[in-house]
Design an enzyme around this catalytic site. Structure first.
Site, PDB file in Angstrom:
ATOM      1  NE  ARG A  93      -3.330   2.356   2.741  1.00 35.35           N
ATOM      2  CZ  ARG A  93      -4.171   2.512   3.774  1.00 35.35           C
ATOM      3  NH1 ARG A  93      -4.568   1.414   4.328  1.00 35.35           N
ATOM      4  NH2 ARG A  93      -4.954   3.854   3.901  1.00 35.35           N
ATOM      5  CG  ASN A 147     -11.068  -1.056   0.031  1.00 34.37           C
ATOM      6  OD1 ASN A 147     -12.104  -0.974  -0.599  1.00 34.37           O
ATOM      7  ND2 ASN A 147     -10.721  -0.719   1.177  1.00 34.37           N
ATOM      8  CG  HIS A 199     -14.329   4.041  -1.771  1.00 33.23           C
ATOM      9  ND1 HIS A 199     -12.858   3.611  -1.545  1.00 33.23           N
ATOM     10  CD2 HIS A 199     -14.977   3.484  -0.883  1.00 33.23           C
ATOM     11  CE1 HIS A 199     -12.974   3.205  -0.238  1.00 33.23           C
ATOM     12  NE2 HIS A 199     -14.131   2.917   0.113  1.00 33.23           N
ATOM     13  CE1 TYR A 253     -11.198   6.617  -0.366  1.00 31.15           C
ATOM     14  CE2 TYR A 253     -13.188   6.556   0.870  1.00 31.15           C
ATOM     15  CZ  TYR A 253     -11.980   6.008   0.599  1.00 31.15           C
ATOM     16  OH  TYR A 253     -11.385   5.412   1.551  1.00 31.15           O
TER      17      TYR A 253
HETATM   18  P1  NAD Z   1      -4.151  -5.853   7.134  1.00 30.54           P
HETATM   19  O1  NAD Z   1      -2.951  -5.233   6.313  1.00 30.54           O
HETATM   20  O2  NAD Z   1      -3.852  -5.923   8.316  1.00 30.54           O
HETATM   21  O3  NAD Z   1      -4.265  -7.178   6.091  1.00 30.54           O
HETATM   22  C1  NAD Z   1      -5.398  -8.102   6.716  1.00 30.54           C
HETATM   23  C2  NAD Z   1      -4.805  -9.507   6.854  1.00 30.54           C
HETATM   24  O4  NAD Z   1      -4.603 -10.154   5.362  1.00 30.54           O
HETATM   25  C3  NAD Z   1      -3.350  -9.605   7.048  1.00 30.54           C
HETATM   26  O5  NAD Z   1      -3.279 -10.286   8.621  1.00 30.54           O
HETATM   27  C4  NAD Z   1      -2.520 -10.301   6.164  1.00 30.54           C
HETATM   28  O6  NAD Z   1      -1.585 -11.182   6.673  1.00 30.54           O
HETATM   29  C5  NAD Z   1      -3.645 -11.205   5.360  1.00 30.54           C
HETATM   30  N1  NAD Z   1      -3.659 -11.529   3.952  1.00 30.54           N
HETATM   31  C6  NAD Z   1      -2.675 -11.026   3.121  1.00 30.54           C
HETATM   32  N2  NAD Z   1      -2.816 -11.805   2.101  1.00 30.54           N
HETATM   33  C7  NAD Z   1      -3.619 -12.728   2.333  1.00 30.54           C
HETATM   34  C8  NAD Z   1      -3.919 -13.861   1.671  1.00 30.54           C
HETATM   35  N3  NAD Z   1      -3.648 -14.233   0.222  1.00 30.54           N
HETATM   36  N4  NAD Z   1      -4.925 -14.762   2.176  1.00 30.54           N
HETATM   37  C9  NAD Z   1      -5.209 -14.554   3.548  1.00 30.54           C
HETATM   38  N5  NAD Z   1      -4.932 -13.736   4.215  1.00 30.54           N
HETATM   39  C10 NAD Z   1      -3.970 -12.417   3.709  1.00 30.54           C
HETATM   40  O7  NAD Z   1      -5.322  -5.211   6.464  1.00 30.54           O
HETATM   41  P2  NAD Z   1      -6.434  -4.189   6.848  1.00 30.54           P
HETATM   42  O8  NAD Z   1      -5.783  -2.811   7.077  1.00 30.54           O
HETATM   43  O9  NAD Z   1      -7.047  -4.765   8.163  1.00 30.54           O
HETATM   44  O10 NAD Z   1      -7.340  -4.231   5.634  1.00 30.54           O
HETATM   45  C11 NAD Z   1      -7.893  -5.407   5.197  1.00 30.54           C
HETATM   46  C12 NAD Z   1      -8.766  -5.361   3.959  1.00 30.54           C
HETATM   47  O11 NAD Z   1      -9.951  -4.450   4.047  1.00 30.54           O
HETATM   48  C13 NAD Z   1      -7.893  -4.284   2.977  1.00 30.54           C
HETATM   49  O12 NAD Z   1      -8.081  -4.897   1.834  1.00 30.54           O
HETATM   50  C14 NAD Z   1      -8.601  -3.089   3.126  1.00 30.54           C
HETATM   51  O13 NAD Z   1      -8.457  -2.477   1.972  1.00 30.54           O
HETATM   52  C15 NAD Z   1      -9.734  -3.564   3.237  1.00 30.54           C
HETATM   53  N6  NAD Z   1     -10.806  -2.315   3.959  1.00 30.54           N
HETATM   54  C16 NAD Z   1     -11.827  -2.266   3.159  1.00 30.54           C
HETATM   55  C17 NAD Z   1     -12.962  -1.277   3.800  1.00 30.54           C
HETATM   56  C18 NAD Z   1     -14.074  -0.974   3.331  1.00 30.54           C
HETATM   57  O14 NAD Z   1     -14.664  -0.080   3.232  1.00 30.54           O
HETATM   58  N7  NAD Z   1     -14.519  -2.055   2.138  1.00 30.54           N
HETATM   59  C19 NAD Z   1     -12.499  -0.521   4.833  1.00 30.54           C
HETATM   60  C20 NAD Z   1     -11.237  -0.753   5.585  1.00 30.54           C
HETATM   61  C21 NAD Z   1     -10.425  -1.700   5.006  1.00 30.54           C
HETATM   62  C1  G6P Z   2     -12.376   3.894   4.770  1.00 30.05           C
HETATM   63  C2  G6P Z   2     -12.852   3.160   3.503  1.00 30.05           C
HETATM   64  C3  G6P Z   2     -12.118   1.795   3.252  1.00 30.05           C
HETATM   65  C4  G6P Z   2     -10.471   2.052   3.471  1.00 30.05           C
HETATM   66  C5  G6P Z   2     -10.458   2.573   4.904  1.00 30.05           C
HETATM   67  C6  G6P Z   2      -8.942   3.037   5.072  1.00 30.05           C
HETATM   68  O1  G6P Z   2     -13.460   3.880   5.439  1.00 30.05           O
HETATM   69  O2  G6P Z   2     -14.203   2.630   3.429  1.00 30.05           O
HETATM   70  O3  G6P Z   2     -12.489   1.332   2.091  1.00 30.05           O
HETATM   71  O4  G6P Z   2      -9.797   1.050   3.018  1.00 30.05           O
HETATM   72  O5  G6P Z   2     -11.318   3.520   5.151  1.00 30.05           O
HETATM   73  O6  G6P Z   2      -8.817   3.093   6.293  1.00 30.05           O
HETATM   74  P1  G6P Z   2      -7.229   3.218   6.961  1.00 30.05           P
HETATM   75  O7  G6P Z   2      -7.206   3.267   8.320  1.00 30.05           O
HETATM   76  O8  G6P Z   2      -6.561   1.720   6.673  1.00 30.05           O
HETATM   77  O9  G6P Z   2      -6.559   4.306   6.124  1.00 30.05           O
HETATM   78 MN    MN Z   3     -14.692   1.426   1.691  1.00 30.25          MN
END
Ligand code: NAD
Ligand code: G6P
Ligand code: MN
Length: 433
Positions: A93, A147, A199, A253
């Site tokens: 990232r 994401n 977004h 966004y």
């Molecule tokens: P993170 O960096 O903590 O990753 C979460 C876990 O995924 C880690 O423990 C990592 O080891 C694991 N991982 C990596 N590759 C993997 C694989 N191939 N199989 C299984 N596990 C795997 O991430 P985070 O900050 O907790 O965010 C997790 C995800 O959720 C990200 O993709 C982020 O963009 C997304 N997210 C989405 C929203 C939303 O609104 N949709 C909001 C926040 C975060």
């Molecule tokens: C937002 C979005 C997520 C994004 C996240 C980032 O609320 O909806 O899709 O990935 O926050 O948060 P962070 O704390 O990882 O910057």
């Molecule tokens: Mn989101």
């Protein structure tokens, strides 16, 4: 009971999810929660998994928590699969956020080059997961949080055999919570009619107890303190003339598209001082996991609210609950368009208010979007479609095309240069290229 498999279980968001399952246990009796991660996430999985166990024990509920690297064991006969993984972890990232800045282009996790490359890394993995689901739990619902959630959901809809997929983002619920706070009313009284893409979602109207308060809320969005509903994006406030004529609620966004120069300058400045958001989050994560290790901690710590994903558990667990109980309530999710928004392909993912039943989300018919927002939504959908195609095929020209048509990229040459540098930087996670 219900079996849940959570992929990327080591995420710091897992306590959110667990808190949600605990709160709604009466309606949603989960009996097994399988947290799946990979070797690289071992330490996080253990720490967060043990906190999950303590939370459940404290709540006195009979939910078994399993920690595993064996995705197939976790998926076997699962009822719901939730995905929250990050391919390449936060280091990837940080590259998504830093490399584009060198070319004067925004570096952001889900928009522009960062969004493209997070998609290119993630889509092969999600399609692999879909194959496992098809074989091991064909009746399960896949709730994707990973994401770029819109693009990833689009890829599942178009390139896998999984039909029972819903993409989830906390932004819409965050907007409802934010409006409730602005108007000082309980959030249960607020409803927003959402339409657009992940977004890139707009509130076409907003109600308190069924009465429109759109004009009032739009006025409030001119104040920088009111214009962002997530912690990861600082609000800059809208020009009153612009936002009043736009006449719909924006999501945070949108600032990247309607305030491109200001956002780019601010993000470039931040990258030099406190670091990019990934780098800030790396420090935050360290702090969070130190807290999670405290054996006396058995609740979701409030510090998690510094992350952008606040209310994730509410969004995820209320969605799963409504599917499980065939509730028929309205929730904003990413689903197959099926004609709900005119001018967007039927098989594309859109983010729109839906009726949620045991058959999943049924989008509320929107028809044509207001002309002032329709073009941008279509352009971003084209970007997402072509990006997903590039992710599946490994077609280099398509990757350059996707980035060139993205409104955040100033030229085809710059798009190509960024794609080249990012393909090299991320090559470990891009086997298709
Ligand atoms: P993170 O960096 O903590 O990753 C979460 C876990 O995924 C880690 O423990 C990592 O080891 C694991 N991982 C990596 N590759 C993997 C694989 N191939 N199989 C299984 N596990 C795997 O991430 P985070 O900050 O907790 O965010 C997790 C995800 O959720 C990200 O993709 C982020 O963009 C997304 N997210 C989405 C929203 C939303 O609104 N949709 C909001 C926040 C975060
Ligand atoms: C937002 C979005 C997520 C994004 C996240 C980032 O609320 O909806 O899709 O990935 O926050 O948060 P962070 O704390 O990882 O910057
Ligand atoms: Mn989101």
């Amino acid at each position: 009971g219900i079996k849940i498999a959570t992929i990327g279980g080591g995420s710091s968001y897992t306590p959110e999810l667990v808190e949600g399952f605990i709160k709604r246990y009466d309606e949603l009796p989960v009996s097994e929660l399988w947290l799946v991660d990979i070797e690289a996430g071992k330490e996080k999985l253990e720490i967060v998994g043990n906190l999950a166990k303590r939370m459940i024990e404290k709540a006195g509920l009979p939910i078994e928590v399993h920690l595993t690297f064996d995705r197939r064991a976790a998926l076997k006969d699962a009822d719901f699969v939730t995905t929250q993984f990050r391919v390449g972890l936060l280091d990837a990232r940080a590259k998504d956020e830093r490399i584009p800045l060198k070319y004067g282009v925004l570096g952001q996790e889900t928009n522009g080059p960062g969004g493209l490359f997070k998609g290119l890394r993630t889509i092969p993995v999600i399609l692999d997961i879909c194959k496992d689901i098809e074989e091991l739990c064909p009746n399960a619902w896949l709730i994707n949080f990973t994401n770029p959630a819109g693009m990833v959901t689009e890829a599942v809809l178009r390139y896998s055999n999984i039909k029972k997929v819903v993409g989830l983002c906390n932004v819409p619920i965050g907007m409802e919570m934010g409006v409730a706070k602005l108007l000082d009313v309980d959030h249960s009284r607020i409803r927003i009619d959402f339409a657009g893409l992940n977004h890139m979602v707009y509130g076409l109207d907003v109600y308190v107890d069924g009465v429109s308060v759109k004009d009032k809320v739009i006025d409030l969005l001119t104040d920088p303190n009111n214009s962002s509903f997530v912690k990861n994006i600082e609000g800059l406030g809208w020009e009153p003339e612009f936002i009043k004529a736009l006449n719909v609620l924006t999501c945070p966004y949108h600032m990247y598209y309607y305030k491109t120069k200001d956002m780019l300058e601010k993000d470039a400045e931040n990258a030099k001082s406190e670091g990019t958001r990934a780098e800030v989050v790396q420090r935050l994560e360290k702090e969070l996991f130190e807290l999670y290790q405290d054996q006396n901690l058995a609740i979701k710590p409030p510090q998690l609210e510094k992350r952008g994903g606040a209310y994730y558990s509410d969004a995820a667990v209320r969605l799963i609950t409504s599917i499980y109980t065939d509730k028929g309530d309205i929730q904003p999710v990413n689903t197959r368009n099926n004609g709900a928004i005119a001018g967007i392909p039927d098989d594309s993912a859109v983010e729109v208010s839906c009726i949620i039943t045991k058959d999943g989300p049924k989008p509320i018919t929107i028809g044509e979007l207001p002309v002032q927002v329709q073009g941008l939504v279509q352009q971003i959908k084209s970007f997402e479609r072509i990006s997903a195609e590039a992710a599946v095929t490994g077609d280099y020209n398509k990757a350059v095309l996707a980035l060139t048509i993205n409104p955040l990229t100033p030229s085809d040459t710059i798009a190509k240069e960024i794609v080249n540098e990012m393909l090299e930087a991320h090559k470990e996670y891009l086997p298709q290229f």
